[in-house]
Scaffold this active site. Sequence first.
Site, PDB file in Angstrom:
ATOM      1  N   GLY A 117       6.034 139.373 101.457  1.00 18.72           N
ATOM      2  CA  GLY A 117       7.455 139.048 101.591  1.00 18.72           C
ATOM      3  C   GLY A 117       8.087 138.570 100.302  1.00 18.72           C
ATOM      4  O   GLY A 117       9.119 137.907 100.304  1.00 18.72           O
TER       5      GLY A 117
ATOM      6  N   LYS B  73      24.067 135.621  91.757  1.00 16.65           N
ATOM      7  CA  LYS B  73      24.040 136.203  90.407  1.00 16.65           C
ATOM      8  C   LYS B  73      24.694 137.584  90.361  1.00 16.65           C
ATOM      9  O   LYS B  73      25.342 137.943  89.386  1.00 16.65           O
ATOM     10  CB  LYS B  73      22.605 136.285  89.901  1.00 16.65           C
ATOM     11  CG  LYS B  73      21.689 137.137  90.761  1.00 16.65           C
ATOM     12  CD  LYS B  73      20.335 136.499  90.990  1.00 16.65           C
ATOM     13  CE  LYS B  73      20.422 135.445  92.076  1.00 16.65           C
ATOM     14  NZ  LYS B  73      19.154 134.999  92.639  1.00 16.65           N
TER      15      LYS B  73
ATOM     16  N   GLY C 149      16.771 129.796  89.157  1.00 11.49           N
ATOM     17  CA  GLY C 149      16.502 128.846  90.247  1.00 11.49           C
ATOM     18  C   GLY C 149      16.699 127.400  89.879  1.00 11.49           C
ATOM     19  O   GLY C 149      17.802 126.983  89.524  1.00 11.49           O
TER      20      GLY C 149
ATOM     21  N   LYS D  85      21.075 137.953  85.739  1.00 12.29           N
ATOM     22  CA  LYS D  85      20.949 136.596  85.194  1.00 12.29           C
ATOM     23  C   LYS D  85      21.175 136.605  83.682  1.00 12.29           C
ATOM     24  O   LYS D  85      21.861 135.741  83.132  1.00 12.29           O
ATOM     25  CB  LYS D  85      19.573 136.031  85.545  1.00 12.29           C
ATOM     26  CG  LYS D  85      19.378 135.850  87.056  1.00 12.29           C
ATOM     27  CD  LYS D  85      17.914 135.596  87.416  1.00 12.29           C
ATOM     28  CE  LYS D  85      17.749 135.517  88.931  1.00 12.29           C
ATOM     29  NZ  LYS D  85      16.321 135.506  89.334  1.00 12.29           N
TER      30      LYS D  85
END
Lengths: 428, 428
Positions: free
Chosen positions: A189, A107, A136, A207
Amino acid sequence: MSEPLRLGIAGLGTVGIGVVKIVQSMPEMLAERTGRTIEITAVSARSRDKDRGADLSGYAWEDDPVALAKRDDIDVFVELMGGDEGPAKNAVEAAIAAGKDVVTANKALLAVHGQALAEAAEAAGLRLRFEAAVAGGIPVIKALTEGLAGNRIKRVMGVMNGTCNYILTRMQDAGLDYQTVFSEAEALGYLEADPTLDVGGIDAGHKLAILASIAFGTQVDFPAMQIEGIERVSIEDIELAAEMGYRVKLLGVAQMTGRGLETRMSPCLVPMASPLGQLEGATNMVVLEGDSVGQIVIRGAGAGEGPTASAVMSDIADIARGFRLPTFGAPASALTRARAATSTAPAPFYLRMALADKPGSLAKIATVLGNAGISIDRMRQLSHTDPSAPVVIVTHKTPRQALDEAIAAMDGTGVLTAAPVALRIEEV
Amino acid sequence: MSEPLRLGIAGLGTVGIGVVKIVQSMPEMLAERTGRTIEITAVSARSRDKDRGADLSGYAWEDDPVALAKRDDIDVFVELMGGDEGPAKNAVEAAIAAGKDVVTANKALLAVHGQALAEAAEAAGLRLRFEAAVAGGIPVIKALTEGLAGNRIKRVMGVMNGTCNYILTRMQDAGLDYQTVFSEAEALGYLEADPTLDVGGIDAGHKLAILASIAFGTQVDFPAMQIEGIERVSIEDIELAAEMGYRVKLLGVAQMTGRGLETRMSPCLVPMASPLGQLEGATNMVVLEGDSVGQIVIRGAGAGEGPTASAVMSDIADIARGFRLPTFGAPASALTRARAATSTAPAPFYLRMALADKPGSLAKIATVLGNAGISIDRMRQLSHTDPSAPVVIVTHKTPRQALDEAIAAMDGTGVLTAAPVALRIEEV
């Protein structure tokens, strides 16, 4: 059946390996659906020795993604490295120069260099596809470019950064402050190496810039976007918003107005009962509004190995089927440079202030708002033990500029004990 | 730019006129997006004289849709008449025989004759497209066939009849019984001429049969579907379900099991907080589940001039762009005949009974359920003034067959004063 379609995959992180697994696991089904065998010829990544949980022994290896992009034995260069400069950009440019179609999930690259890359690809009769770059697994590029091809697009909105939505949802559910949940997300994470890309709204902004280009036939223009991240969203605001029937979301909105193209990414309040208000956790949601179709809402996983690989495979399948269409839905050469407009359309706002706890404070604030032509829909003064009194106002529709001027004028009254928080309430 | 794409439109109801309006109102935008000028050459409808609110004077007129389908000056035959036999079928067959691509919104035609028509079209190298046939403006055919091409589809679900969802939502909101709301809907013109198509679940069943074919690579098989309409959904059940956190929806579910393809359309309970549970009014929602992408949920208008015309235009744009793919996503000749399976996967059920108000009644029912291996998750006996006591049970997961056998056995106890109502609770 035609010749096999040969892929070169650069980048073997979770998404790259996800694509490898799909290609390896369902060859007959892919061939039946696309009319061609889909094969991987060669791959590239930073480290050759790492165990990635997939058998790569049948593929040629290139240390250099540019070398991979130029190989004679690939038809499609699949760029899954990321980053808006450096290897990803060099390799995509090399692939186009070498006459390869390109599929990318990048992106940042598209938001910054999309126009130039699209012009180069289209001049060479090549395809540059990027379903995985936005939201996604949600097939939103396809929905907008093809599914809504018969519409004048009115507005595009979306919650397109799962990490931010996770953080905001978690703050709400657990009553925790931003910094605590940010640290949790970091430990889990969930954040990019540079967390500003997530929480600063930049990833979601990339995006939105891509969607706006497709929606309005304009050149992608990320720098023109007004971006505000979630770093300053407080648990107080989340809880006060909830009491009034709202949720706080990092919401991207793009719409063409008489004054130009308005694109903004910022924390907004949305009605709790709306689809956007009900979106929880790391899920993404995109809202597309067209003059004929009305409103289409699509929800799905915005990241992760499987969902992102699914989107990459959708582009690969389209290329295998022989589909051709311009990168951003209309020829790159025909895309106009939109005049960037700041938001002038009136909206209701949520305004939280801390006032000196003395007689007349509230009257002064109310007078300032009245003088600015801003009328009050709802107001609450909260009980407090501090010397300053928290006051929350929901305004009737007002231009952002009028509100900003009123906030500046409040400063002159001497009754504010802290900078006010203003959040737009988006009608969805 | 290539030659213009010439349309012949048969059927000038709301959808046909909607298509005419889009083609007339945005010619430059359509040409830019598709690379071709899109023109209407000829039209056909039952009555020529009717004022339809659009200027048709520039188009040739055919009284006979078959004659329209065969005209030399059309490239695409757009069938918007409806009906699974008669003029629509004859005209589509004639168009294919004459070498025309076909776009249709006709779910009944496809559900009943889709396999034969797809074989004929594909043998002739022609396209047969039908985005508008399923869930109106929602680009679900495209999402499933193209967007999720890299997935093994696990399950497809949907609320795909807006009239039924309107009726169920209105019953819930106003506390009105089925017959009252049905009459309201009829007066408002929401129902098909034969209302059984709507409230009997047939229209939604046609749509589900089409989706199942694409999802599982099987021949469309409408007769194999288990269909139950909403005619027997009572306000009592809606209200009791709501008290336990559920909504009643006419839900279509298609999934491949070890025993075959299960397709069913029936009133189900879904969690109030789920996207399906929150779907109100005439809106449609489709849920697609793939092994890589996870769950994608799409919401939009399922009917109406604009949304349906938008879907028709999506197919026309794809044809103008030169896209070619098999009718049901894989070649019709490769589609297998699925073995139809009735649902054996255990599910929780909602069970409402009226019991004779005498000692031991409930014990007898509980014993029957226990003997059938059905355990009870929740139970409520409601206060009542009638001689019979209303009892509601939510079971733990049980196969439908076990429940049906238990219901039969309850009959033998003599404590039921009316036939029990059993509704599946769908996990969404």
